[in-house]
Design an enzyme around this catalytic site. Structure first.
Site, PDB file in Angstrom:
ATOM      1  N   ARG A  83       4.364 106.181  34.362  1.00 22.02           N
ATOM      2  CA  ARG A  83       4.596 104.948  33.605  1.00 22.02           C
ATOM      3  C   ARG A  83       5.842 104.215  34.107  1.00 22.02           C
ATOM      4  O   ARG A  83       6.599 103.628  33.330  1.00 22.02           O
ATOM      5  CB  ARG A  83       4.720 105.232  32.110  1.00 22.02           C
ATOM      6  CG  ARG A  83       3.497 105.853  31.485  1.00 22.02           C
ATOM      7  CD  ARG A  83       2.270 104.959  31.582  1.00 22.02           C
ATOM      8  NE  ARG A  83       1.096 105.645  31.047  1.00 22.02           N
ATOM      9  CZ  ARG A  83       0.279 106.409  31.775  1.00 22.02           C
ATOM     10  NH1 ARG A  83       0.488 106.560  33.075  1.00 22.02           N
ATOM     11  NH2 ARG A  83      -0.749 107.015  31.231  1.00 22.02           N
ATOM     12  N   SER A 114      -0.207 102.825  23.397  1.00 22.52           N
ATOM     13  CA  SER A 114       0.694 103.978  23.269  1.00 22.52           C
ATOM     14  C   SER A 114       2.138 103.494  23.287  1.00 22.52           C
ATOM     15  O   SER A 114       2.570 102.857  24.255  1.00 22.52           O
ATOM     16  CB  SER A 114       0.454 104.963  24.411  1.00 22.52           C
ATOM     17  OG  SER A 114      -0.858 105.475  24.361  1.00 22.52           O
ATOM     18  N   GLU A 132       7.485 103.056  25.608  1.00 25.15           N
ATOM     19  CA  GLU A 132       6.816 102.437  26.742  1.00 25.15           C
ATOM     20  C   GLU A 132       7.040 100.930  26.794  1.00 25.15           C
ATOM     21  O   GLU A 132       7.329 100.391  27.856  1.00 25.15           O
ATOM     22  CB  GLU A 132       5.305 102.731  26.714  1.00 25.15           C
ATOM     23  CG  GLU A 132       4.929 104.127  27.178  1.00 25.15           C
ATOM     24  CD  GLU A 132       3.459 104.223  27.527  1.00 25.15           C
ATOM     25  OE1 GLU A 132       2.863 103.198  27.921  1.00 25.15           O
ATOM     26  OE2 GLU A 132       2.898 105.325  27.417  1.00 25.15           O
TER      27      GLU A 132
END
Length: 342
Positions: free
Chosen positions: A168, A242, A338
């Site tokens: 990520r 998420s 995130e």
């Protein structure tokens, strides 16, 4: 140079972020060609202001009004651009909707992106976050990206290695590449396609459908069904997917946690570390389905924070911080968000 005539002021951003947070930009420009970017960065007035490049707004949390210029990338276009002995090369402009692009590749008879079906956002944002799901990440299929570098006004091409991909993460989230504006992305899709069923949940779901050897479209349809069952539609309930990364810990730390929490969900990594399931940690701390103000944790998936209606960015931040504090207190594990906080 005079300010660009198409710039709009005090522009509402609520419809441009999937969390549905109400906020305004001091100035806003819908970018449909690179000449607009060149004009912005050549103008001292705009260079002096903070700038936010926005795609689909699916990985951003607006914590308040933005005092600078929002550049909303709306570049369009997609095509098969060639290939080599092993791969087809497919290019899409940064403003193309990601899921629609995946479906388009499948309609061309090209497999390779189906595991990433139904992920919200745009093509241009996909390398920034190195988006991933069901056993596939962007780094596995990216050939190159075209970027505009505002530091020298030059457009250049970067290969996958130059993108510095990690979990990520990419160079575009770090100091060295944070100012680069992605214009288009070229993907390398295999000529000899095989289904990627490394992710156990997907493999089981495919088997339950009765597919002995599934097509790429059948894998995509299965992924879409799983995501729709587990995750809220941003058009119905504001969210950014998420919200936390799955934390990676050392093997020793994981072993120590397993002694105290035998049911701990963990996955061994190639480098010897262990990836923990952030959703499981959050659930065990009792947050699934709980609200803090108008922000809450989705009842079906503890990894997803939602806007139940009228939530402010500050309320989402407060909820995220409360969850992080509880997970740290119980497990000694730090959760990293995130989305980019703006």
């Amino acid at each position: 140079m005079q300010p660009l005539s198409s710039v709009q002021y005090q522009f509402p951003l609520q419809s441009l972020n999937t969390f549905g947070i109400a906020a305004h930009a001091h100035a806003y420009l819908r970018v449909t060609n690179t000449e607009q970017l060149i004009g912005v960065y050549a103008d001292a007035h705009w260079r002096a202001l903070p700038r936010l490049v926005l795609g689909g707004g699916s990985n951003v949390l607006l914590t308040g009004d933005f005092s600078g210029l929002v550049l909303h990338l709306a570049l369009e276009g997609k095509q098969v651009v060639g290939g080599n002995e092993t791969h087809h090369f497919v290019r899409a402009a940064a403003g193309e909707n990601w899921h629609a692009f995946v479906q388009w590749t499948l309609a061309q008879g090209l497999g390779g992106l189906e595991n990433l079906s139904l992920i919200p956002g745009t093509v241009g944002a996909s390398p920034i976050q190195n988006i991933g799901a069901y056993g596939l990440e962007i780094k596995d299929v990216l050939h190159c990206v075209t970027v505009f570098d505002p530091r020298d006004g030059i457009t250049r091409t970067m290969n996958a290695a130059a993108c510095g991909f990690a979990y990520r993460d990419s160079v575009f989230k770090r100091e060295a590449g944070r100012d680069l504006v992605i214009l288009d992305v070229t993907f390398a899709l295999p000529r000899s396609w095989q289904p990627n069923l490394r992710y156990a949940e997907l493999a089981q779901a495919v088997a339950e459908q009765g597919y002995a050897v599934p097509t790429a479209q059948q894998v995509a349809d299965t992924v879409i069904a799983i995501r729709r069952r587990k995750l809220p539609d941003p058009a119905v309930i504001g969210n950014a997917g998420s919200f936390f990364k799955n934390p990676v810990v050392s093997r020793a730390q994981c072993a120590a946690l397993l002694e105290r929490f035998p049911a701990l969900v963990h996955h061994a990594q190639p480098d010897g570390s262990e990836k923990l399931a952030a959703g499981w940690l959050i659930d065990q701390c009792g947050w699934k389905g709980r609200n803090l103000g108008a922000a809450g944790v989705y009842p079906k998936q503890a990894l997803v924070l939602v806007n139940n209606g009228g939530a402010t960015g500050a309320e989402v931040v407060a909820l995220a911080q409360a969850i992080q504090a509880d997970v740290m207190a119980k497990y000694g594990v730090a959760l990293e968000a995130e989305p980019v906080f703006v």
